[in-house]
Scaffold this motif. Structure first.
Motif, PDB file in Angstrom:
ATOM      1  N   LEU A 168      87.836 -65.241  16.680  1.00  0.00           N
ATOM      2  CA  LEU A 168      86.589 -65.921  16.319  1.00  0.00           C
ATOM      3  C   LEU A 168      85.590 -64.921  15.763  1.00  0.00           C
ATOM      4  CD1 LEU A 168      84.917 -68.573  16.376  1.00  0.00           C
ATOM      5  CD2 LEU A 168      84.122 -67.892  18.647  1.00  0.00           C
ATOM      6  N   GLY A 169      85.028 -65.248  14.569  1.00  0.00           N
ATOM      7  CA  GLY A 169      84.100 -64.326  13.919  1.00  0.00           C
ATOM      8  C   GLY A 169      82.646 -64.729  13.991  1.00  0.00           C
ATOM      9  N   SER A 170      82.376 -66.033  14.033  1.00  0.00           N
ATOM     10  CA  SER A 170      81.010 -66.536  14.125  1.00  0.00           C
ATOM     11  C   SER A 170      81.083 -68.019  14.436  1.00  0.00           C
ATOM     12  CB  SER A 170      80.229 -66.294  12.821  1.00  0.00           C
ATOM     13  OG  SER A 170      80.778 -67.051  11.751  1.00  0.00           O
ATOM     14  N   MET A 171      79.901 -68.660  14.582  1.00  0.00           N
ATOM     15  CA  MET A 171      79.872 -70.086  14.899  1.00  0.00           C
ATOM     16  C   MET A 171      78.940 -70.826  13.949  1.00  0.00           C
ATOM     17  SD  MET A 171      80.006 -69.918  19.076  1.00  0.00           S
ATOM     18  CE  MET A 171      79.190 -71.506  19.208  1.00  0.00           C
ATOM     19  N   PRO A 172      79.244 -72.103  13.663  1.00  0.00           N
ATOM     20  CA  PRO A 172      78.506 -72.835  12.635  1.00  0.00           C
ATOM     21  C   PRO A 172      77.166 -73.432  13.060  1.00  0.00           C
ATOM     22  CG  PRO A 172      80.305 -74.179  13.452  1.00  0.00           C
ATOM     23  CD  PRO A 172      80.460 -72.824  14.091  1.00  0.00           C
ATOM     24  N   GLY A 173      76.941 -73.664  14.342  1.00  0.00           N
ATOM     25  CA  GLY A 173      75.616 -74.123  14.764  1.00  0.00           C
ATOM     26  C   GLY A 173      75.456 -75.614  14.927  1.00  0.00           C
ATOM     27  N   GLY A 174      76.544 -76.372  14.885  1.00  0.00           N
ATOM     28  CA  GLY A 174      76.446 -77.812  15.070  1.00  0.00           C
ATOM     29  C   GLY A 174      76.243 -78.189  16.525  1.00  0.00           C
ATOM     30  N   GLY A 175      76.088 -79.491  16.764  1.00  0.00           N
ATOM     31  CA  GLY A 175      75.924 -80.003  18.118  1.00  0.00           C
ATOM     32  C   GLY A 175      74.506 -79.969  18.631  1.00  0.00           C
ATOM     33  N   ALA A 176      73.591 -79.348  17.871  1.00  0.00           N
ATOM     34  CA  ALA A 176      72.194 -79.292  18.323  1.00  0.00           C
ATOM     35  C   ALA A 176      71.542 -80.671  18.236  1.00  0.00           C
ATOM     36  CB  ALA A 176      71.415 -78.279  17.487  1.00  0.00           C
ATOM     37  N   GLU A 199      70.950 -72.499  25.720  1.00  0.00           N
ATOM     38  CA  GLU A 199      71.449 -71.518  26.693  1.00  0.00           C
ATOM     39  C   GLU A 199      72.800 -70.956  26.259  1.00  0.00           C
ATOM     40  OE1 GLU A 199      72.950 -71.418  31.379  1.00  0.00           O
ATOM     41  OE2 GLU A 199      71.946 -73.203  30.578  1.00  0.00           O
ATOM     42  N   VAL A 200      73.724 -71.840  25.851  1.00  0.00           N
ATOM     43  CA  VAL A 200      75.043 -71.383  25.416  1.00  0.00           C
ATOM     44  C   VAL A 200      74.919 -70.535  24.152  1.00  0.00           C
ATOM     45  CG1 VAL A 200      77.287 -72.134  24.517  1.00  0.00           C
ATOM     46  CG2 VAL A 200      76.279 -73.303  26.488  1.00  0.00           C
ATOM     47  N   THR A 201      74.093 -70.984  23.221  1.00  0.00           N
ATOM     48  CA  THR A 201      73.924 -70.240  21.969  1.00  0.00           C
ATOM     49  C   THR A 201      73.345 -68.852  22.230  1.00  0.00           C
ATOM     50  OG1 THR A 201      73.656 -72.296  20.720  1.00  0.00           O
ATOM     51  CG2 THR A 201      72.817 -70.281  19.702  1.00  0.00           C
ATOM     52  N   GLU A 202      72.414 -68.756  23.165  1.00  0.00           N
ATOM     53  CA  GLU A 202      71.879 -67.434  23.502  1.00  0.00           C
ATOM     54  C   GLU A 202      72.987 -66.524  24.028  1.00  0.00           C
ATOM     55  OE1 GLU A 202      68.471 -65.212  26.245  1.00  0.00           O
ATOM     56  OE2 GLU A 202      68.423 -67.399  26.023  1.00  0.00           O
ATOM     57  N   LYS A 203      73.883 -67.058  24.829  1.00  0.00           N
ATOM     58  CA  LYS A 203      74.996 -66.262  25.351  1.00  0.00           C
ATOM     59  C   LYS A 203      75.921 -65.819  24.213  1.00  0.00           C
ATOM     60  CE  LYS A 203      75.024 -68.653  29.850  1.00  0.00           C
ATOM     61  NZ  LYS A 203      74.627 -67.522  30.711  1.00  0.00           N
ATOM     62  N   VAL A 204      76.130 -66.694  23.240  1.00  0.00           N
ATOM     63  CA  VAL A 204      76.949 -66.334  22.077  1.00  0.00           C
ATOM     64  C   VAL A 204      76.303 -65.182  21.321  1.00  0.00           C
ATOM     65  CG1 VAL A 204      77.827 -67.141  19.854  1.00  0.00           C
ATOM     66  CG2 VAL A 204      77.961 -68.641  21.852  1.00  0.00           C
ATOM     67  N   HIS A 205      74.998 -65.268  21.108  1.00  0.00           N
ATOM     68  CA  HIS A 205      74.286 -64.185  20.421  1.00  0.00           C
ATOM     69  C   HIS A 205      74.370 -62.888  21.217  1.00  0.00           C
ATOM     70  CE1 HIS A 205      71.501 -67.222  18.125  1.00  0.00           C
ATOM     71  NE2 HIS A 205      72.762 -67.265  17.742  1.00  0.00           N
ATOM     72  N   ARG A 206      74.202 -62.985  22.546  1.00  0.00           N
ATOM     73  CA  ARG A 206      74.256 -61.775  23.389  1.00  0.00           C
ATOM     74  C   ARG A 206      75.628 -61.123  23.336  1.00  0.00           C
ATOM     75  NH1 ARG A 206      68.956 -60.853  23.782  1.00  0.00           N
ATOM     76  NH2 ARG A 206      67.825 -62.480  24.909  1.00  0.00           N
ATOM     77  N   ALA A 207      76.657 -61.945  23.037  1.00  0.00           N
ATOM     78  CA  ALA A 207      78.021 -61.413  22.925  1.00  0.00           C
ATOM     79  C   ALA A 207      78.294 -60.788  21.564  1.00  0.00           C
ATOM     80  CB  ALA A 207      79.027 -62.529  23.195  1.00  0.00           C
ATOM     81  N   GLY A 208      77.306 -60.828  20.684  1.00  0.00           N
ATOM     82  CA  GLY A 208      77.443 -60.150  19.394  1.00  0.00           C
ATOM     83  C   GLY A 208      77.899 -61.024  18.249  1.00  0.00           C
ATOM     84  N   LEU A 209      77.975 -62.339  18.460  1.00  0.00           N
ATOM     85  CA  LEU A 209      78.376 -63.245  17.386  1.00  0.00           C
ATOM     86  C   LEU A 209      77.149 -63.883  16.745  1.00  0.00           C
ATOM     87  CD1 LEU A 209      81.430 -65.169  18.898  1.00  0.00           C
ATOM     88  CD2 LEU A 209      81.465 -63.241  17.310  1.00  0.00           C
ATOM     89  N   GLY A 242      69.952 -63.806  16.477  1.00  0.00           N
ATOM     90  CA  GLY A 242      71.343 -64.118  16.204  1.00  0.00           C
ATOM     91  C   GLY A 242      71.598 -65.236  15.219  1.00  0.00           C
ATOM     92  N   PHE A 243      70.552 -65.945  14.809  1.00  0.00           N
ATOM     93  CA  PHE A 243      70.737 -67.021  13.837  1.00  0.00           C
ATOM     94  C   PHE A 243      70.732 -66.462  12.420  1.00  0.00           C
ATOM     95  CE2 PHE A 243      68.622 -69.737  17.190  1.00  0.00           C
ATOM     96  CZ  PHE A 243      69.734 -70.525  17.462  1.00  0.00           C
ATOM     97  N   GLN A 244      71.638 -66.966  11.596  1.00  0.00           N
ATOM     98  CA  GLN A 244      71.676 -66.575  10.190  1.00  0.00           C
ATOM     99  C   GLN A 244      70.961 -67.584   9.303  1.00  0.00           C
ATOM    100  OE1 GLN A 244      75.187 -63.860   9.095  1.00  0.00           O
ATOM    101  NE2 GLN A 244      76.105 -65.814   9.581  1.00  0.00           N
ATOM    102  N   ALA A 245      71.310 -68.855   9.444  1.00  0.00           N
ATOM    103  CA  ALA A 245      70.763 -69.886   8.562  1.00  0.00           C
ATOM    104  C   ALA A 245      70.405 -71.122   9.378  1.00  0.00           C
ATOM    105  CB  ALA A 245      71.776 -70.258   7.479  1.00  0.00           C
ATOM    106  N   PHE A 246      69.401 -71.841   8.889  1.00  0.00           N
ATOM    107  CA  PHE A 246      69.045 -73.133   9.469  1.00  0.00           C
ATOM    108  C   PHE A 246      69.475 -74.223   8.497  1.00  0.00           C
ATOM    109  CE2 PHE A 246      65.885 -76.638   9.890  1.00  0.00           C
ATOM    110  CZ  PHE A 246      66.357 -77.127  11.101  1.00  0.00           C
ATOM    111  N   ILE A 247      70.111 -75.266   9.062  1.00  0.00           N
ATOM    112  CA  ILE A 247      70.681 -76.325   8.235  1.00  0.00           C
ATOM    113  C   ILE A 247      70.187 -77.682   8.744  1.00  0.00           C
ATOM    114  CG2 ILE A 247      72.815 -77.247   7.249  1.00  0.00           C
ATOM    115  CD1 ILE A 247      74.154 -74.651   8.574  1.00  0.00           C
TER     116      ILE A 247
END
Length: 359
Positions: A168-176, A199-209, A242-247
Motif C-alpha cells: 500500500l502506497g497511499s489512500m484515496p480519502g473516501g468514506g468521509a 481518528e483513523v486518518t490521523e493514524k494513517v498519516h502518523r504511519a507515513g502514508l 498528511g493530506f494531499q488533495a481535497f475532493i
C-alpha cells in the motif's frame, strides 16, 4: 457583500486564514463570479497556471458490503442481482492492462465484504506489486481500514503496517461523506462516525502514508455542515500535514434511497469548489472529480480555484451506479486538451504529485 469580498481578498493577499463565519457568508453570497475570482487568486498563489492529472485506473474489487448506506447505489448484498467480487487473477489482469497503458497508479476501493479474510487484501496488494513493481497502489478508505481492524481484532496501527508491508502506497480519502452527525445518521447510519474517520486518518498519516480527503455534498446537508466538514479537515491537516488533495464529491441521486436529496447544480458545484480552495489554505491541491461533476463543469472549475483533474480513471463504478453520465474513462490526450482549452498548463503527475512532464 462588498465588505465580505474585500475582507476575504485582503486575507488571501496577506496569507491570513479565512474564518468559518467568512466561509458561511461566502456560501450564502450570490456573486458566484467574484467568489470564483477570489478562489482563482488563492490558487495562483499556490500553483500558478499548472493543472495536474495522472494516468490511473480504478479497480472496484467488490460491491458486496455489510453496510447499506442510503446514499450509495454501488453496494449490494449477497442476495442481490449484480453483486460481484473479483478474483485476484482478474484484479491482476486489470492492473497489467493499466501498466501496459502507461498508468502510474491503481486506485482501489470496495465494499465491506462480509466474508473475505484480511489475508485476501494483503495478497491482493502483494500480487499487484510483484507483477507491477512500478505501479503505485492507492487503496482503501478509512472505513475499510477500520473494518479490517475489526476483522483481525488488531489496532488500526498494526493493520496499516501490514498493508504498507504488502504494497500500500497511499489512500484515496473516501468514506468521509459529511461529518455532521445529524446528516450522517440519515445517509449512512451504519458507517463509522465522522470523528472515527478523522481518528483513523490521523493514524494513517502518523504511519507515513499520504491521503486525500473528500466531502460528499448536495444531499441533505446545509452550508453550515459543509463548513464544519472543511473546518475539521483543516484542523487535522494542521496537525499532520498528511493530506494531499481535497475532493468535493457531487452527490448523484439516481438509484439511491435518500428521501428529499437535492442533487448538485453547476452553480453550487463551482461555488463549493471555489470556497474549498479559499478556506483550505493548508491544502495545496483542490481536485475537480470529472466523473461526478461532468466534463464541462470540471473544466470550468479550473477558473474557480481548481488545480487537479484527477486522471484517466477507466471503469469507475461507484459514481456511475448512482447515475453519473460522464464517460467511464478519458484518454490522456483528452485531459490535456481539456486543460489547454481552459488556458492552463497540463502537468502529468504521479500519485505523490511529483511532476512527470508538462504539455
Amino acid at each position: 457583500m462588498i465588505k465580505l469580498f474585500e475582507t476575504v481578498r485582503a486575507k488571501i493577499e496577506s496569507g491570513a486564514r479565512i474564518s468559518d463565519a467568512d466561509a458561511l457568508e461566502l456560501f450564502a453570497a450570490g456573486d458566484l463570479l467574484t467568489i470564483g475570482e477570489l478562489a482563482a487568486q488563492a490558487n495562483r498563489r499556490r500553483n500558478g497556471d499548472k493543472v495536474f492529472f495522472n494516468v490511473n485506473r480504478h479497480i472496484n474489487y467488490t460491491n458486496l458490503c455489510v453496510n447499506r448506506c442510503t446514499f450509495c447505489a454501488f453496494s449490494k448484498g449477497v442476495e442481490d442481482e449484480g453483486c460481484y467480487t473479483l478474483a485476484i487473477n482478474d484484479i491482476l489482469a486489470k492492473a497489467a492492462e493499466a501498466s501496459a497503458a502507461g498508468a502510474t497508479e491503481i486506485h482501489m476501493v470496495g465494499g465491506l465484504h462480509p466474508d473475505l479474510p484480511f489475508d485476501f487484501y494483503l495478497e491482493m496488494l502483494a500480487s499487484i506489486k510483484a507483477d507491477n513493481p512500478k505501479l503505485h497502489i492507492k487503496a482503501f478508505t478509512a472505513v475499510e481500514i477500520d473494518y479490517f481492524a475489526s476483522l483481525t481484532e488488531q489496532p488500526v496501527e498494526a493493520v496499516i503496517e501490514e498493508l504498507k508491508a504488502a504494497g500500500l502506497g497511499s489512500m484515496p480519502g473516501g468514506g468521509a461523506e459529511i461529518f455532521a452527525p445529524r446528516v450522517r445518521e440519515l445517509i449512512c447510519p451504519e458507517k463509522i462516525s465522522g470523528a472515527r474517520w478523522l481518528e483513523v486518518t490521523e493514524k494513517v498519516h502518523r504511519a507515513g502514508l499520504k491521503t486525500n480527503a473528500t466531502m460528499l455534498f448536495g444531499h441533505l446537508e446545509n452550508y453550515a455542515d459543509r463548513v464544519d466538514h472543511l473546518s475539521k479537515l483543516r484542523q487535522l491537516q494542521d496537525k499532520t500535514g498528511g493530506f494531499q488533495a481535497f475532493i468535493p464529491l457531487a452527490f448523484q441521486p439516481d438509484n439511491t434511497r435518500v428521501p428529499g436529496a437535492k442533487g448538485v447544480g453547476g452553480v453550487d458545484a463551482l461555488k463549493t469548489l471555489a470556497i474549498s480552495r479559499i478556506y483550505l489554505d493548508n491544502f495545496r491541491h483542490i481536485k475537480a472529480y470529472w466523473v461526478m461533476l461532468g466534463l464541462k463543469i470540471a473544466q470550468v472549475a479550473l477558473a474557480f480555484g481548481v488545480n487537479d483533474l484527477d486522471g484517466t480513471v477507466v471503469e469507475e463504478k461507484i459514481g456511475h451506479d448512482a447515475g453519473a453520465d460522464s464517460p467511464q474513462a478519458l484518454a490522456k490526450e483528452q485531459i490535456v486538451q481539456q486543460i489547454r482549452k481552459a488556458g492552463k498548463i497540463p502537468v502529468e503527475r504521479d500519485t505523490l504529485y511529483q511532476e512527470l512532464r508538462s504539455f
